[in-house]
Design a protein around this motif. Sequence first.
Motif, PDB file in Angstrom:
ATOM      1  N   THR A 136      -1.575   8.501  -1.956  1.00  0.00           N
ATOM      2  CA  THR A 136      -1.305   7.008  -2.140  1.00  0.00           C
ATOM      3  C   THR A 136      -2.642   6.149  -2.211  1.00  0.00           C
ATOM      4  O   THR A 136      -2.749   5.320  -3.100  1.00  0.00           O
ATOM      5  N   GLY A 140      -3.644   3.924  -5.067  1.00  0.00           N
ATOM      6  CA  GLY A 140      -3.816   2.785  -4.856  1.00  0.00           C
ATOM      7  C   GLY A 140      -5.193   2.310  -5.005  1.00  0.00           C
ATOM      8  O   GLY A 140      -5.468   1.213  -5.618  1.00  0.00           O
ATOM      9  N   PHE A 288       2.591   5.282  -9.147  1.00  0.00           N
ATOM     10  CA  PHE A 288       2.501   4.354  -7.795  1.00  0.00           C
ATOM     11  C   PHE A 288       3.875   3.645  -7.896  1.00  0.00           C
ATOM     12  O   PHE A 288       4.287   2.647  -8.525  1.00  0.00           O
ATOM     13  N   ASP A 292       5.060   5.063  -2.504  1.00  0.00           N
ATOM     14  CA  ASP A 292       3.692   4.620  -2.392  1.00  0.00           C
ATOM     15  C   ASP A 292       3.715   3.244  -1.551  1.00  0.00           C
ATOM     16  O   ASP A 292       2.900   2.892  -0.765  1.00  0.00           O
TER      17      ASP A 292
END
Length: 512
Positions: A136, A140, A288, A292
């Motif tokens: 994640t 991110g 994503f 996430d």
Amino acid sequence: MSLNVEKTCVDKHQNVKNWQMPDTLVIIFFVAFAAMLLTYLVPVGSFETQEIIYQTDSGDKSRNVVDPNSFRFQLDAAGEAMKQPVALFQGDGGVGFFNFAFEGLTSGSKWGTAIGVIMFMLVIGGAFGVVMETGTIDNGILRLIDKTRGNEALFIPALFTLFSLGGAVFGMGEEAIAFAIIICPLMIRLGFDGITTVMVTYVATQIGFASSWMNPFSVAIAQGIAGVPVLSGAGVRGVMWAGFTLMGVIFTMRYGAKIRANPQRSYSYQSDQYFREHQSHASLDSRFNLGDILVLLTILLTVIWVIWGVIANAWFIPEIASQFFTMGIVVGIIGVLFKLNSMTINRVATSFKQGAGTMLEPAILVGSASGILILLGGGDPTTPSVLNTLLNGAGSFIGELPGALSAWFMLLFQSLFNFFVTSGSGQAALTMPLMAPLADIVGVSRQVAVLAFQLGDGFTNVLLPTSASLMATLGVCRVDWGVWIKFIWRFMLALFLVSSVLVIVAHETGWY
């Protein structure tokens, strides 16, 4: 002749080029050796303690502090001051020079250095190992880079100010270790380096800690012990906090701009290679999903939970470690349910162990540095030790100086003493009972004595290898302490010079 001279110059240049700063553990070893030598030269002494009552917004509180007039040398049968030299090795659970690393690693309690901080590091390292395994953070970061193109420089002032505020309001310090784990890959992906990460996290907290107007673990305790109204002078300190925070932001932004322009100018360029090699190579439209989002939401809620616990319930290392451990479990469950990076229950366990393993090196440094204090007799004022004798001698010396010079020497003394006692509240309990009456004798206001304490105690935390939080943050960012010194000494010198001016001006203007 000219050829010989030229060869000599080349050899000297080659030697300079090949010279490397000693490893942090080597430096700690020689500092410990110097501490052992002091035990052969300095007699041991002790203080008595007394309970004092001081007022806070939440009511009266009590604390045991040193009685400044109670210092006594430990005497032998002939009435001579005793020395307690540390042997090279001591059996039966005693402390010898070659015992200092083990004794340091096992010293303290779950509430602090060293064993508490070490276990804290292992737990949060494991928890964030689970977070990183989900992928994640990598994904991110890629999305964040895509959304903030052209505005990356805003990360430094925003993060620095937030962490400085955390240090000022609730004494944030150890918590920076956890945030550095997340922020370091982001900073390097944005073109900065590991050193920039240390600056915007841990160093920022110590800027806030040192210049705070309300820190409950530093200025509030020091004012209470000194008999100064708790949280008085908040207006002046608020301006001071803004000024020092701006100093830190400007220094970090200038360095960050230089590194983004030429990454090889980074002091930590070689160690940053680890993060560059482990970065995700996914495209900017990488995965994503809801999983996430839930992972990031879990991290955010944990941060809020930690801040609330520290402010509302005075939670410390054991509780904070448990909060991050809980976060790791929740993130692991989310990762398995949403199959983030094909997570399984066994991979959750493996990633926790691997994350904890990354903390092993800084944990050894933290424990070894704590062993230095043990060689000097420990931090108990009622137990005869070399440290108590040094503390009493410094107080007596300062008491003989004129006002402005006394105020400055209080700052210098607190800065040096922080090498041995890096706890803000612990240093306040040891030194303020001595500094407050000394301030009266030499004509320095007790408010100025408190100012000298908080500036000296806070700023040197960004430099000292005995600071567990600093060493841990450097460890997770893979920055060697020797490399860190080469970078930070200029900023540390600037902080000390400005602090010196502030203390002297505060004295000359009669601040009380």
